[in-house]
Write an enzyme that holds these catalytic residues in place. Structure first.
Site, short mmCIF file in Angstrom:
data_model
loop_
_atom_site.label_atom_id
_atom_site.label_comp_id
_atom_site.label_asym_id
_atom_site.label_seq_id
_atom_site.Cartn_x
_atom_site.Cartn_y
_atom_site.Cartn_z
N ASP A 164 -5.27 111.00 -142.18
CA ASP A 164 -5.93 110.15 -142.80
C ASP A 164 -5.21 108.94 -143.05
O ASP A 164 -4.05 108.83 -142.87
CB ASP A 164 -6.76 110.62 -144.21
CG ASP A 164 -8.14 110.00 -144.49
OD1 ASP A 164 -8.45 109.08 -143.98
OD2 ASP A 164 -8.85 110.69 -145.17
N TRP A 165 -5.94 107.78 -143.63
CA TRP A 165 -5.62 106.57 -143.67
C TRP A 165 -4.20 106.59 -144.56
O TRP A 165 -4.21 106.75 -145.54
CB TRP A 165 -6.43 105.47 -144.20
CG TRP A 165 -6.14 104.21 -144.23
CD1 TRP A 165 -5.30 103.48 -145.12
CD2 TRP A 165 -6.54 103.00 -143.54
NE1 TRP A 165 -5.02 102.27 -145.02
CE2 TRP A 165 -6.29 101.97 -143.80
CE3 TRP A 165 -7.83 102.98 -142.71
CZ2 TRP A 165 -6.48 100.57 -143.31
CZ3 TRP A 165 -8.11 101.84 -141.86
CH2 TRP A 165 -7.29 100.66 -142.46
#
Length: 734
Positions: free
Chosen positions: A266-267
């Protein structure tokens, strides 16, 4: 394209580049990036140079065909081997046409409609140049404080799995080379929805049995449906961040489930290993990420900055990089990008299908089916001849798309007032302010005095929900609650329509309203759907897939809770010393599966018949429409295992059927039970169904009482059952 030959031609830098995801502005100065995390520092630390930026593998946040075309063309002019970029984005519940949020879509209890939503979303997004969607989110959620509950499909393990499969089928179809398909990226692996305190990005801690039985199955169902990517989650599980967990990413995902697709962080979640306290530097974080099995580093710079040196120093094996690159190249090949790097990109088609009549009609129908009627004291449906006062911030608000609205534009949404005007409904109107600001309730009171019925549109602003939208007070904003209480003093019927992304504490709303319609964030066609429901052109049929608490202090809560040793119903006990709250009921205000209609359904004549020597039972129940309107009912089937090796849920959903019953008539609904529905993970890790008593419930929600008992004569292990099913299947096809 020969992937192995291509791998042999690639330099180490080119291989590492394939493992990196970056923003579109790196290639297109005309782009305004959409971000969901820290950016400035990440871009400074990204390791990007003028040379290596044309060796990277994927881009996050593309949303227009012309943009995708410009970026791919520019990139391929400079990429030595002609390896095209992958374009990814969050297409969660629509691209340009926005459908209801996933929690609302789940309330339809309609797999085919869920799949259609994903199909139309993919068609729109693919025309804009996208190849991968970060969807479905299959995290099991039992805590309404968590803002991302709106992105989930609820609290039930089986239903979440069924929806996960529908999303994947809709996005990918059975042919990923189709120009209108998207590869599905399942998120967030794993157990992100169980964050402590309902606080986003927070710790998750649970037993392995709880993880495997309740939280992991939906991910597996999505993979079995063919999902091509998995995204890691921000949280720790058993003390280890998911992005660095070899247990999750290698033992379970790769070894046990045999997943051969692409994994992506994820980011910036690789960099966040430092904040988790399991890495002392970005280099160490990247090392842990690649060793755990994360193929693509989204927006942290760990791989691009440090992986080359780590390989040269033999800290990281080149084999790990080759494995990851191979999976990414295979995905690009399966998407048809080597043959046509501009696959799907079509500015003219984009103009025709975005917000097309077909897609808007679907969005409206799904919004109608996803709304849940929570209360109705004989006030709905409204008559067009009634004098109506339209009041509240959501009467005219276009903030009805939800927090993950893709490329949707609020100004294209149909408001409640728009729809009433379009239908020539006569009403008096009191201007509302923004959702959380003070409203001129004095004016609203004067307007309400002119009407027979008050139509009140209340709710949460979208920023109050979604990622980073955790709340401890899940009531409506104070000004809205106070205004509702004031309007109630007029003694006029009040119909409250709610726009929100989570279960709310609705005690005050229910007390002061004669009817309550939960509309969630209904999407682009919000107003038209609400109008049709309120005036009886459509009949509410939605049912909750997550419990609405009586009070936030009950959270987390679940309908499939385990029994306690001191239940409130125990005979002969001092009531003080049973499991309960002193200041609130144990039960939900509105339970899982709950939802009213404009008619009333009753259930009777539940029967069970065992099929000889098959460990299969046929059940049937009679559903009667006792009202005056033809309508749909969602018939729900639950099973309880009263005595087992480990404590089992009080009941679990095992199936449902959406049935249409004409007014004054009845319909027999059947259900098939087999031993697989009775299985669970035992303390030794085995999965089996115990011999003994089981109870089947049938009804309109999880509190239904109509039941019958049945017996499993012998213990059946999963391997034994699967072998039996395979044998039967083989003999049938001969």
């Amino acid at each position: 394209m020969n992937i192995e030959s291509l791998l042999e031609q690639m330099t180490l830098q080119e291989k590492i580049g394939q493992l990196v995801q970056i923003l579109p502005s790196v290639y297109d100065p005309q782009t305004s990036d959409t971000v969901t995390g820290p950016v400035a520092q990440l871009m400074e630390e990204s390791g990007l140079t003028e040379e290596n930026r044309f060796e990277l593998g994927s881009v996050i946040g593309i949303n227009q065909a012309e943009q995708a075309l410009r970026i791919q063309q520019n990139y391929l002019k400079h990429n030595r081997l002609g390896i095209p970029l992958l374009f990814m984005a969050d297409i969660v519940h629509g691209h340009r046409t926005i459908y209801p949020v996933p929690l609302a879509l789940a309330s339809m209890w309609d797999i085919s409609e869920m799949e259609l939503m994903a199909r139309q979303s993919a068609i729109e997004a693919a025309a804009s140049g996208l190849h991968v969607t970060f969807s479905p989110m299959v995290d099991l959620v039992r805590d309404a404080r968590w803002g991302r509950v709106m992105e989930s499909t609820g609290e039930d393990v089986w239903l979440n799995g069924e929806y996960a499969k529908a999303f994947v089928r809709g996005y990918q179809t059975d042919d990923l080379t189709r120009s209108d398909s998207l590869a599905a990226c399942v998120k967030h692996f794993a157990a992100y929805g169980a964050a402590e305190g309902g606080r986003d990005y927070n710790t998750v801690d649970m037993s392995d049995r709880e993880l495997r039985e309740f939280y992991l199955p939906a991910y597996l169902k999505a993979i079995e449906a063919g999902a091509r990517l998995i995204m890691t989650s921000f949280n720790v599980v058993d003390g280890v961040p998911a992005t660095a967990s070899t247990y999750l990413l290698r033992q379970i995902l790769r070894n046990e489930w045999q997943f051969d697709g692409v994994t992506i962080s994820d980011w910036s979640s690789i960099k966040e290993l430092i904040q988790h306290g399991v890495a002392g530097s970005l280099a160490e974080a990247g090392e842990k990420g690649i060793k755990a099995g994360v193929d693509i580093d989204m927006m942290s710079g760990a791989y691009l900055n440090h992986l080359e040196q780590q390989i040269e120093e033999h800290v990281v094996s080149i084999d790990l990089v080759d494995e990851a690159v191979r999976r990414i190249l295979i995905l690009k090949q399966d998407l048809g990008l080597f043959e046509n790097p501009y696959r799907g990109i079509d500015p003219e088609l984009e103009k025709r299908i975005h917000l097309s009549k077909e897609h808007r009609d679907t969005a409206r129908r799904l919004a109608e089916k996803s709304c849940v009627l929570l209360k109705n004291d004989h006030i709905l449906p409204l008559a067009e001849s009634q004098r109506i006062a339209l009041i509240g911030p959501f009467a005219t608000s276009t903030d009805v798309l939800g927090p993950w609205a893709g490329s949707g534009k609020q100004e294209e949404a149909i408001t409640v007032r728009d729809a009433l005007d379009e239908a020539n409904i006569k009403y008096v109107f009191a201007e509302g302010s923004t959702v959380d600001a003070e409203i001129d309730w004095d004016q609203a009171m004067e307007v309400a005095k002119q009407a027979e019925v008050i139509l009140l549109a209340l709710g949460e602003a979208s920023w109050m929900s979604g990622e980073a939208g955790s709340r401890t007070d899940i009531r409506l904003p104070k000004t809205q609650r106070e205004g509702l209480a004031r309007l109630a003093t007029l003694g006029k019927p009040i119909v409250t329509v709610l726009f929100n992304g989570r279960p709310l504490d609705l005690r005050e709303v229910v007390e002061h309203s004669d009817a309550v319609l939960e509309a969630w964030y209904p999407g682009t066609e919000a107003g038209r759907a609400i109008h049709r429901l309120l005036f009886g052109h459509a009949i509410p049929s939605g049912k909750l897939t997550i419990s609405f608490p009586y009070h936030v202090g009950q959270l987390p809560m679940r309908y499939d809770a385990l029994p306690t040793g001191r239940p409130m119903t125990i005979e002969g006990a001092d009531p003080r010393y049973t499991s309960k709250y002193l200041d609130a009921p144990n039960e939900a205000l509105f339970p899982f599966g709950y939802g009213l209609s404009y008619t009333h359904f009753s259930y009777s004549q539940l029967t069970l018949c065992e099929q000889s020597k098959e460990s299969i039972w046929e059940a049937s129940v009679l559903v009667t429409n006792e009202g005056t309107l033809d309508a749909e009912e969602i018939v729900q089937w639950y099973v309880q295992d009263p005595v087992a090796d480990v404590s089992r849920p009080l009941r679990q959903l095992k199936g449902y059927e959406r049935v249409f019953v004409k007014a004054g008539s009845n319909r027999e609904v059947t259900f098939r039970i087999d031993a697989s529905m009775l299985m669970y993970q035992h303390p030794d890790g085995s999965v089996k169904a115990d011999a003994g008593e089981f109870i089947l419930y049938a009804g309109s929600d999880s509190t239904c009482t109509l039941h019958e008992t049945f017996w499993l004569k012998q213990t059946i292990e999963k391997e034994q059952f699967d072998e039996h099913i395979n044998d039967r299947s083989t003999s049938t096809t001969r």
